[in-house]
Design an enzyme around this catalytic site. Structure first.
Site, mmCIF file in Angstrom:
data_model
loop_
_atom_site.group_PDB
_atom_site.id
_atom_site.type_symbol
_atom_site.label_atom_id
_atom_site.label_comp_id
_atom_site.label_asym_id
_atom_site.label_seq_id
_atom_site.Cartn_x
_atom_site.Cartn_y
_atom_site.Cartn_z
ATOM 1 C CE1 TYR A 52 41.179 39.554 36.623
ATOM 2 C CE2 TYR A 52 41.558 41.051 34.675
ATOM 3 C CZ TYR A 52 41.260 40.804 35.947
ATOM 4 O OH TYR A 52 41.008 42.065 36.752
ATOM 5 C CB ILE A 78 40.804 33.221 37.007
ATOM 6 C CG1 ILE A 78 42.095 32.290 36.688
ATOM 7 C CG2 ILE A 78 40.972 34.930 36.607
ATOM 8 C CD1 ILE A 78 41.810 31.121 37.161
ATOM 9 C CD GLU A 136 29.365 41.553 44.526
ATOM 10 O OE1 GLU A 136 30.394 40.625 44.306
ATOM 11 O OE2 GLU A 136 29.693 42.831 44.736
#
Length: 292
Positions: A61, A147, A239
């Site tokens: 990432y 990101i 979440e």
């Protein structure tokens, strides 16, 4: 706000009529056309807040850092004081970016992960630790952002509040609360009954006052740890815990899906501007356990 600032006169009769712009607990629901960026930026610039952005770039990432940072410098809280806290397992992959005045990068080293779920859950752990050790002394506001996203348009002070949450692009229109992807297993601390719920919020962008964010980040971390003791992992990790917390601790501002869209999805008619969007990517290639 300074004297002499020029801006369009506000109206009590004109505005967005295609969307709701206030929640039933009287918090603003922010869309393009519901605020004047000249006015609201001027108000907040007088306060001169310090804004922290927590970004996790672990494993492959790190490839998304350059695009995120360069686009953020162009569109995100321009002319405000911003520090990007980059949590990574390879600081050598953090690119050199030309930053504006008052803008900084701080690199925080974190362990690598074998599962993408560990990266997601680890965000809450390392953010909690780093707020305690460093960020608390350096920021007034904190944003948590994914990101693998790029800014495309103005994202300014209209997003700031004690606790700002973003509506998930998939579930913001006509989804009944019983069909929200909340955690539905009572064994998990993130459990929400089928007859409860306001909105479904994304965990890819959220922010607020530093101390309010600290309470929420720490909540997500400790609740995840409690679930782990009971051999369960919330269906959508942090979440799920975020949505549980915000159901019973209402956000002071709700941001429309303009504040986190996705390149996978067709832009809807009520989305007049996409401010930031998640990138299309090969999850099997970029995630440590092949996206499973």
């Amino acid at each position: 706000m300074q004297t002499g600032l020029k801006y369009a006169q506000p109206s009590t009769q004109k505005g967005r009529t295609d969307v709701n712009s206030v929640t039933n607990w009287n918090a603003p629901l922010v869309w393009e056309g519901t605020f004047d960026p000249v006015v609201i930026d001027a108000i907040y610039k007088k306060m001169d807040p310090r804004v922290a952005v927590a970004l996790f770039a672990v494993g492959k990432y790190t490839r998304f850092l350059k695009g995120f940072l360069e686009s953020a410098e162009k569109y995100f809280l321009v002319d405000f004081r911003v520090t990007y806290y980059i949590f990574t397992d390879n600081k050598g992959h953090v690119p050199t970016i030309k930053l504006g005045k008052g803008r900084n990068i701080s690199v925080v080293t974190v362990p690598s992960a074998k599962r993408w779920q560990e990266v997601v859950l680890g965000r809450m752990k390392w953010a909690t630790i780093t707020i305690d050790k460093q960020i608390r002394n350096e920021a007034d506001y904190l944003y948590m952002m994914d990101i693998d996203s790029v800014f495309h348009n103005y994202f300014g002070a209209e997003s700031l509040s004690p606790m700002s949450a973003v509506l998930h692009r998939i579930f913001y229109k006509n989804t009944k609360r019983e069909h929200f992807p909340y955690e539905r297993r009572p064994k998990s601390t993130a459990f929400i009954p089928a007859d409860e719920g306001d909105y479904y919020y994304t965990a890819a962008v959220w922010g607020g006052y530093l101390e309010d964010m600290y309470r929420l980040v720490k909540y997500c971390y400790t609740q995840s740890e409690e679930d782990a003791k009971n051999d369960i992992e919330a269906v959508w990790q942090e979440e799920s815990h975020l949505n549980k917390y915000l159901l019973y601790n209402k956000p002071t501002k709700v941001l429309s899906p303009e504040y986190l869209w996705s390149d996978y999805n067709q832009i809807q008619a009520d989305i007049k501007v996409v401010r930031i969007s998640q990138l299309i990517k090969n999850y099997k290639e970029v995630r440590p356990n092949g996206g499973h």
